[in-house]
Enzyme design. Structure first.
Site, PDB file in Angstrom:
ATOM      1  N   LYS A 168       0.832  -1.199   0.000  1.00  0.00           N
ATOM      2  CA  LYS A 168       0.000   0.000   0.000  1.00  0.00           C
ATOM      3  C   LYS A 168       0.873   1.258   0.000  1.00  0.00           C
ATOM      4  O   LYS A 168       0.850   2.063   0.935  1.00  0.00           O
ATOM      5  CB  LYS A 168      -0.993  -0.049   1.156  1.00  0.00           C
ATOM      6  CG  LYS A 168      -2.022  -1.173   0.920  1.00  0.00           C
ATOM      7  CD  LYS A 168      -3.139  -1.182   1.927  1.00  0.00           C
ATOM      8  CE  LYS A 168      -4.194  -0.162   1.652  1.00  0.00           C
ATOM      9  NZ  LYS A 168      -5.123  -0.479   0.549  1.00  0.00           N
TER      10      LYS A 168
HETATM   11  N1  PMP Z   1      -6.245  -4.657  -3.834  1.00  0.00           N
HETATM   12  C1  PMP Z   1      -6.017  -3.342  -3.681  1.00  0.00           C
HETATM   13  C2  PMP Z   1      -5.337  -2.601  -4.769  1.00  0.00           C
HETATM   14  C3  PMP Z   1      -6.434  -2.672  -2.522  1.00  0.00           C
HETATM   15  O1  PMP Z   1      -6.210  -1.362  -2.365  1.00  0.00           O
HETATM   16  C4  PMP Z   1      -7.117  -3.396  -1.519  1.00  0.00           C
HETATM   17  C5  PMP Z   1      -7.611  -2.703  -0.283  1.00  0.00           C
HETATM   18  N2  PMP Z   1      -6.649  -2.675   0.716  1.00  0.00           N
HETATM   19  C6  PMP Z   1      -7.304  -4.781  -1.711  1.00  0.00           C
HETATM   20  C7  PMP Z   1      -6.869  -5.377  -2.887  1.00  0.00           C
HETATM   21  C8  PMP Z   1      -7.934  -5.626  -0.647  1.00  0.00           C
HETATM   22  O2  PMP Z   1      -7.033  -5.752   0.433  1.00  0.00           O
HETATM   23  P1  PMP Z   1      -7.551  -5.912   1.922  1.00  0.00           P
HETATM   24  O3  PMP Z   1      -8.484  -7.061   1.913  1.00  0.00           O
HETATM   25  O4  PMP Z   1      -6.311  -6.188   2.717  1.00  0.00           O
HETATM   26  O5  PMP Z   1      -8.208  -4.651   2.304  1.00  0.00           O
END
Ligand code: PMP
Length: 290
Positions: free
Chosen positions: A148
């Site tokens: 992220k």
């Molecule tokens: N892909 C992306 C690009 C994201 O930004 C997110 C959100 N965090 C997800 C997948 C899903 O990840 P998570 O389940 O950890 O929120």
């Protein structure tokens, strides 16, 4: 709304105009949910989110006090009198130079907490969302690691903008080989003949909701060609914010909302509020601010 910024709580925490992160995307963030559980508001899989945050910070050579950030995530809920909330920790480079060398820069850390609001909209959970196959490619993991990192999100923002302009809710990234990667802020699953499969792709964010759903459903994970996704009986998207959102339509293909997706939505809703305990960090019990 009180925000924790560089170790203090403040109502108004401005980032400097010449912040390096604003110009070059040199930040890392997380999105964490807090649900009202039996023991009061509880952060879901807080330590898994912090681990991913730490991985991103390490890539950007940031030295962070993770214990203090963990505490701030819990305290942010209590300080702001929230129950169901979205918590956003962010670490980013500030001022000192406008070159690309990180060494001279100040480092800032903030944690904000907002009352919860679904980014795909309340209707999405019930009726599902539509997505187009994006013309765009996902950031290649060899160029930007799938973490992220703030700058990486321009890729998602562009795809989302193009999708919404074309009348879709979301965009699905597919690679040059025709393999499904992920959506702009969610991972992808399909259901075929009752079998649940999570799309695996090196350029996709290792989603924590995805991991949760694999545990809850016993899904297998593997590469999914777009052709196969189009032939699936059901499809859904997962994310901290999106939870389990049915993919009701992909391009011209309409799936509607299937039975397995509904069951998994319910299983996820139960897990985030009632455990297992190792996934829940009760904010009031662990918070400093009482
Ligand atoms: N892909 C992306 C690009 C994201 O930004 C997110 C959100 N965090 C997800 C997948 C899903 O990840 P998570 O389940 O950890 O929120």
């Amino acid at each position: 709304m009180k925000t924790w910024f560089d170790g203090r709580w403040s109502e108004n925490a401005p980032a400097p105009l010449l912040a390096h992160a604003l110009h070059y995307g040199t930040g890392v963030f997380e999105g964490i949910r807090c649900y009202l559980a039996a023991r009061g508001p509880a952060l879901f899989r807080l330590d898994d989110h912090l681990e991913r945050f730490a991985n991103g910070a390490r890539r950007l050579a940031m030295k962070l006090d993770l214990e203090a950030i963990r505490q701030a995530c819990l305290d942010a809920v209590v300080e702001n009198g929230l129950e169901e909330a979205y918590i956003r920790p962010i670490a980013f480079y500030g001022t000192g130079a406008l070159g690309l060398d990180l060494a001279p820069l100040t480092l800032h850390v903030a944690v904000a907490a907002l009352p919860w609001n679904s980014h795909l909209g309340a209707r999405a959970a019930q009726f599902g969302v539509s997505a187009c196959v994006s013309e765009r490619r996902r950031n290649d993991a060899r160029a930007i690691p799938p973490l992220k990192l703030t700058g990486a999100y321009v890729n998602s923002v562009l795809a989302k903008l193009e999708a919404t302009r074309a009348g879709f809710d979301e965009a699905l990234f597919v690679d040059d080989r025709g393999l499904v990667c992920e959506a702009t802020g969610e991972n992808v699953f399909m259901v075929r003949a009752g079998r649940v499969t999570a799309a695996r792709h090196p350029d996709a964010l290792p989603g924590i909701t995805r991991r949760t759903l694999i545990e809850l459903s016993g899904a297998d994970e593997r590469e999914i060609p777009l052709e196969e996704l189009l032939q699936a009986d059901e499809a859904f998207l997962t994310g901290t914010s999106a939870e389990v959102t049915p993919l009701a339509q992909l391009g011209d293909r309409r799936y509607g909302v299937g039975r397995v997706t509904r069951e998994l939505q319910q299983a996820y809703a139960a897990a985030v509020r009632s455990g297992p305990d190792r996934w829940l960090s009760p904010a009031r019990e662990e918070a400093h601010a009482k």
